[in-house]
Every structure is written in structure tokens, then in C-alpha cells.
Scaffold this motif. Structure first.
Motif, PDB file in Angstrom:
ATOM      1  N   GLU A 152       0.817  -1.210   0.000  1.00  0.00           N
ATOM      2  CA  GLU A 152       0.000   0.000   0.000  1.00  0.00           C
ATOM      3  C   GLU A 152       0.852   1.261   0.000  1.00  0.00           C
ATOM      4  O   GLU A 152       1.659   1.486   0.903  1.00  0.00           O
ATOM      5  CB  GLU A 152      -0.951   0.038   1.201  1.00  0.00           C
ATOM      6  N   GLU A 167      -7.152   0.367  -5.497  1.00  0.00           N
ATOM      7  CA  GLU A 167      -8.483   0.018  -4.997  1.00  0.00           C
ATOM      8  C   GLU A 167      -8.653  -1.501  -4.887  1.00  0.00           C
ATOM      9  O   GLU A 167      -9.245  -2.005  -3.925  1.00  0.00           O
ATOM     10  CB  GLU A 167      -9.564   0.595  -5.922  1.00  0.00           C
ATOM     11  N   LYS A 193      -6.716  -2.627  -1.808  1.00  0.00           N
ATOM     12  CA  LYS A 193      -7.420  -2.254  -0.576  1.00  0.00           C
ATOM     13  C   LYS A 193      -8.603  -3.175  -0.304  1.00  0.00           C
ATOM     14  O   LYS A 193      -8.924  -3.457   0.861  1.00  0.00           O
ATOM     15  CB  LYS A 193      -7.904  -0.808  -0.666  1.00  0.00           C
ATOM     16  N   GLN A 222      -7.500  -6.081   1.677  1.00  0.00           N
ATOM     17  CA  GLN A 222      -6.758  -5.791   2.916  1.00  0.00           C
ATOM     18  C   GLN A 222      -7.630  -6.121   4.122  1.00  0.00           C
ATOM     19  O   GLN A 222      -8.801  -5.763   4.186  1.00  0.00           O
ATOM     20  CB  GLN A 222      -6.356  -4.322   2.944  1.00  0.00           C
TER      21      GLN A 222
END
Length: 612
Positions: free
Chosen positions: A586, A600, A603, A606
Motif C-alpha cells: 500500500e 483500490e 485495498k 486488505q
């Protein structure tokens, strides 16, 4: 015993002993790095001169370089010995703050002794003093508070009696290890006091091995027994505990695949059938594949930083984390089942609870199969054709010519991914990748310290041209002092790994490669790294092909040992070829860049493991 504050401190340093992992007794403080100025030359400097035959003193060229050398020394001795660094007040002291950050981030002990301004305030403002309008007690040394595990300013000689035991505690406790800063006002350094003789009696420091709470062990054993696909992750704490063999025996007994973090690298022999490879962004696809499938992860001696966890995308959302760590601070992170204790003692006790429990052999066999695929990938990178050598090919050449007892290092840029992911070790603790703070310049200064400590084999440090230009003066320090190591400098015309990040996310080439930097010249000057290193007292060899790298590195090894000085190999390298482990990291990506879609997507995978 009537002594100055500085004399008492030096005598105390001499009285402290340490026990190594193999049971030998050695000085806790084997030497001092010093650059003198008006703030330390007459107080601490005089006291050190009185014991110059008992406590070696090495003069560096920069305070940051000396302190980084001390950090490298601590890592090479597995935190069992501590370098001492002193400077004057002002810029000399502030130069050490970066190195303190390196030590703090990597949990490595170093003792910093910066001079400080007069407590009497009689000559204020003294040379190099920064005055704070609203706080006359503040000095530049307060900058160390953020990067010190323990900080004190000695304003009376007798304060040593209460602070020195705390200094020893922090430097030798596995749970608290890190940098200690004692700020020493120059008038206090020369004040005298009747110190008790007992302060200078020899003391041998043996790091404690706290055993985990039995209830936590029982719970951890229960979670492991329920696992179908467990994974063992070994970090730096396993190294510092001397628990490498214990960890491997634990894995073998229960059939658990093993992977390593950056700080735990080379704990496991590369060819071991349970070795899945290193984990994370700079690790291996083999370890990352297993991590994604694992239902229970036992992480020993690691803080699980973002490069290890691929910014917390490398594990399944449903994974159960068990952390065995000497530091409760690290053990309770990430919603883990915390088992607080020494790595060796904890693994011993956990194995006793698990008894004859075994993992499904099909899962056990996955480790060797996945690592075999990764090995084939690395082999292909090492044998690829091309006019200009790649980082992977340079690492392969060094790896092939290294001996099992040798020690390899790097710190920043693209080399950590190449060394962590591509190096094939024999199971000896033979690697230092400073990727907790990623400090450019550590590669050369840290190698000086490592070369002092690691006398059983040859130290090789690998770095890019950017790191070389950041901090190279300790090459002269090592050459002058007679501490041999090999430095392999890969020249690709700039900060190539940051350019990869910038351009790979859709940014325009800007300020990273030298060709993309502002210059007044149509043909900007180039650095002749070979001539520069030679001018600093090093033996120098150059190479432009993979075969030439092998020949140059072999000659450099011979020259470093025979001539007792650093030998530098300069290689022109490919600027856009890298070893990729296939993991996400990230970083902030603006919405208008093409990399935002990948951001995106990353994420979305994550996971934050938070205990309710």
C-alpha cells in the motif's frame, strides 16, 4: 573513588560483560566510535584516552556513519554486544539521530553519548547551542527522545548511579532492546564525585528467557491442533534468541511449512523440504501462496510489518494468528492470540503441549513443491540473456561464490527484494537486510561495523549508486582501520526502485533517474565510482558482464582479506529488471493516476485483524 563523571562512565563500560549465544563471555561494550568536538573532547575524550588499550576507539568520518556502524555491529553479534558512539553537541549530535531511528525500528541496541550544553548556563549561548525562547532546558539532544528506547540527560555526576542499571537493562533485555541516549553536558562531564567501588565491579549480562504463561500456551496449542494448513513464520526474535535450530526441529516434528521475515532471513537452510521461502512483498511467490491458504499462522519473534504481510493482504481473512514474542507490545498486535515469552523457551513449551500432533502430509509437501517453482523462476532470472547484468544476476554471482560462514548485507532501494527473495542460504545466520527503516547509506557504514564483529567469514554488502552517494565516507574509516569487506555497487543511474514505483503507478518520470532530474548541462557529469572508492583507500574492480562480475567478485574477496581493507566491485546494471514476489504494497496513489485501480483492488483485499 573520586572520578569525573566521564571517568566513571568509562570505567562502568569496561566492567560490563555479556554472554554470547554459544556461551562465551565477551565485553558488552567492545569499542567506541568517536568524533571529538568541544562538547566531548576534554571530558569523555580524556577519560577514553586513559583506557585506550582496554577499550578500542575508532574514529569515523561522519557521526551518522559511526552510529550506523554500531548498529551493524549489534546485528552481527545478535544483540549480544553493543557499540558506543560519542559526538559533540550540535550538528555532530543531530547527525546520529537517523542512526538512532534505524536502531529503534530494528530493535537493535546502541549507546549514544552526545555532548550537551552547559548546565550552569554561564557561557550561554555557547558555540553550536540552539536556544529555545520558551524552554531554556531544551537542547538539540531532545531530538533523540523520539528515537531512543531510553533517554536521560546527566545533570549531576551521582545520577549515573541510578541511570546506568537502566541503561544496561534496555540494552540487554530482548523485550526492550533498542538505542539508549545519555546526553552529557560538557561541564558535568568533568565534575568529580566519590563514586562507590561497587559501581565498577564486573557484571555479566545474560538476556532473560521468560517462559510464556501456561494458559496462553494451552490455548495456542488448541488452535494449532485445529489447523489443517498451519504456517510457521520466523522473525528476527528467533535469531536473537538463538532459537533457529529449535524452530526447525519444531517444524519437523509437526510437519509445519516454514517461512521467514526480512529479519529472520537465512534461519532455515534453503533446500530444507519444509522451507517455503521468504514471506511478503520482497519475499517469494512460494511463501505468499502458502500464506494465502493457511488457516493458522504461528509468527515467532516478528512484528509483522507491512512488507512481510503485503500491507495485510498476504493472509486469508479467516486466518487465526498466534504470536510468540518476548515483547508484549508486539505480541498483542493484529488481533493475535498473544504468547509472550522467549522464542526458544516458548517453542519448547508449545511442542510439549502439542505432543505427537502432526499436520496432513499433503500440506507439508506443498512447501517444497511451491519453493521448487520459485527456485525455477529465480534460475530463469539468473540465466536470462542480456548485455547489461540485472540485480538478480549480480546476486546470483555473489551467492554462488560465497562461503557458508560469510555474511551478506543490504538496506534500501531495489536490492532488498533481490537479496531476500533470491538468496539461497545454508541455514547459518548470514544476512542483514536493514528494511525496518530502509536507511540509504547503511550498506557501507553498517558493513564496517559488521566486519568488526563477523570475523568467522567475509562480509559482503550490496548497494545501488544512490546509496553509495548518500553515505560513503566510512569506506575510508574501514580502510584506515583495517577492517575488510566487499562492497558490490550496482550503478543504474539513479534511484531506480522509486522510479519503478512512480512510473508503475502511472506517474511521470521525475527526479529519480538522473536523466529525469534538473541539470544545467546537456551532458551532465557522471560519477566514477571506481576512482572515488580507490581514492578512499579501497581495492577496486569493475565489471560489465555477468562473467566479469564473477571474476571481479572473486578477486575482490581475495584482495579484501589479503590487504585488510574494503574491496569495491562496481557494476553497471539494468535499471528496469526486478525480482517480483507478486504481492501488493500500500502506497498513496492519486485518483487521476492509472495505478489507482490497482490500489483500490489491493485495498479490497486488505484485512485488519482486530481482537474484539
Amino acid at each position: 573513588m573520586k572520578l569525573t563523571t566521564a571517568q566513571a562512565l568509562v570505567r562502568w563500560l569496561l566492567a560490563q560483560r555479556s554472554e554470547t549465544l554459544d556461551g562465551r563471555e565477551v565485553p558488552l561494550f567492545p569499542g567506541v566510535f568517536a568524533i571529538f568536538g568541544h562538547g566531548n573532547v576534554l571530558g569523555l575524550g580524556t577519560a577514553l584516552e586513559e583506557h585506550r588499550d582496554e577499550l578500542p576507539l575508532w574514529r569515523g568520518q561522519t557521526e551518522q556513519g559511526m552510529a550506523l556502524a554500531a548498529v551493524g555491529y549489534a546485528k552481527a553479534t545478535h544483540r549480544r554486544q553493543v557499540g558506543v558512539v560519542t559526538s559533540s553537541i550540535g550538528p555532530g549530535a543531530l547527525n546520529m539521530v537517523t542512526a538512532a531511528g534505524v536502531a529503534h525500528a530494528n530493535r537493535l541496541p546502541v549507546l549514544l553519548l552526545p555532548g550537551d550544553t552547559f548546565t550552569s548556563r554561564a557561557p550561554d549561548p555557547v558555540l553550536q547551542q540552539v536556544e529555545h525562547f520558551g524552554d531554556p532546558t531544551a537542547t538539540v539532544n531532545d531530538a533523540f527522545r523520539a528515537v531512543s528506547r531510553y533517554f536521560d540527560r546527566i545533570t549531576r555526576p551521582e545520577q549515573l548511579l541510578s541511570t546506568l542499571p537502566q541503561v544496561a537493562r534496555v540494552l540487554t533485555d530482548p523485550a526492550d532492546a533498542g538505542p539508549v541516549t545519555l546526553a552529557l553536558p560538557q561541564d558535568v562531564q568533568v565534575e568529580t564525585y566519590d563514586f562507590p567501588d561497587s559501581l565498577f565491579e564486573p557484571v555479566t549480562h545474560r538476556p532473560p528467557r521468560p517462559r510464556p504463561d501456561r494458559r496462553a500456551l494451552t490455548e495456542a496449542a488448541g488452535v494449532l491442533r485445529s489447523a489443517r494448513k498451519p504456517l510457521l513464520v520466523l522473525g528476527g526474535g528467533v535469531r536473537y534468541s538463538g532459537a533457529g535450530e529449535r524452530a526447525l526441529a519444531f517444524a519437523e516434528r509437526h510437519g509445519i511449512p516454514v517461512t521467514e521475515t526480512t529479519a529472520g532471513r537465512t534461519l532455515v537452510p534453503h533446500g530444507h523440504p519444509l522451507h517455503a521461502g521468504p514471506l511478503g512483498v520482497t519475499g517469494s511467490a512460494s511463501a505468499n501462496v502458502l500464506a494465502a491458504e493457511a488457516d493458522v499462522v504461528l509468527a515467532v519473534g516478528t512484528r509483522l510489518q507491512d512488507f512481510t504481510t503485503a500491507s495485510w493482504t498476504v493472509f486469508s481473512p479467516d486466518v487465526r494468528l498466534i504470536t510468540l514474542n518476548a515483547a508484549r507490545f508486539d505480541a498483542v498486535k493484529h488481533g493475535a492470540l498473544a504468547v509472550v515469552g522467549d522464542a526458544e523457551a516458548g517453542l519448547t513449551d508449545l511442542a510439549a503441549q502439542l505432543e505427537s500432533w502432526q499436520v496432513d502430509p499433503l500440506w507439508t509437501e506443498r512447501a517444497a513443491a511451491e519453493r521448487g517453482r520459485w527456485d525455477a523462476h529465480i534460475d530463469a532470472l539468473r540465466t536470462a540473456s542480456g548485455e547489461v547484468p540485472t540485480y538478480a544476476q549480480v546476486v546470483g554471482a555473489v551467492n554462488d561464490l560465497s562461503e557458508p560462514q560469510d555474511y551478506v548485507m543490504t538496506a534500501s532501494g531495489g536490492m532488498p527484494g533481490e537479496l531476500i527473495g533470491g538468496w539461497r542460504g545454508s541455514g547459518s545466520i548470514s544476512m542483514d537486510v536493514e528494511y525496518g527503516f530502509s536507511c540509504m547509506g547503511y550498506e557501507l557504514a553498517g558493513a564496517w561495523g559488521a566486519a568488526m564483529a563477523h570475523t568467522g567469514g567475509l562480509v559482503t554488502t550490496m548497494l545501488g549508486d544512490g546509496s553509495y552517494l548518500m553515505l560513503n565516507s566510512e569506506l575510508f574509516s574501514a580502510a584506515f582501520a583495517g577492517h575488510p569487506f566487499v562492497a558490490v555497487v550496482c550503478d543504474n543511474d539513479g534511484f531506480a526502485v522509486i522510479a519503478r514505483l512512480q512510473e508503475g503507478q502511472g506517474g511521470k518520470p521525475f527526479n529519480n533517474f538522473l536523466a529525469d532530474c534538473r541539470s544545467a548541462h546537456a551532458s551532465p557529469p557522471r560519477v566514477d565510482f571506481a576512482k572515488h572508492a580507490e581514492s578512499l583507500g579501497c581495492a577496486v574492480f569493475t565489471a560489465s558482464t555477468v562473467d566479469a562480475v564473477r571474476a571481479a567478485y572473486a578477486k575482490a574477496r581475495e584482495a579484501a582479506v589479503a590487504e585488510k581493507r574494503p574491496a569495491v566491485v562496481v557494476v553497471r546494471t539494468q535499471p528496469s529488471s526486478w525480482t517480483e514476489a507478486g504481492a501488493w504494497w500500500e502506497v498513496g496513489v492519486p485518483e487521476h493516476l492509472s495505478g489507482r485501480e490497482g490500489f483500490e483492488h489491493g485495498k479490497s483485499g486488505q484485512v485488519r485483524y482486530v481482537k474484539g
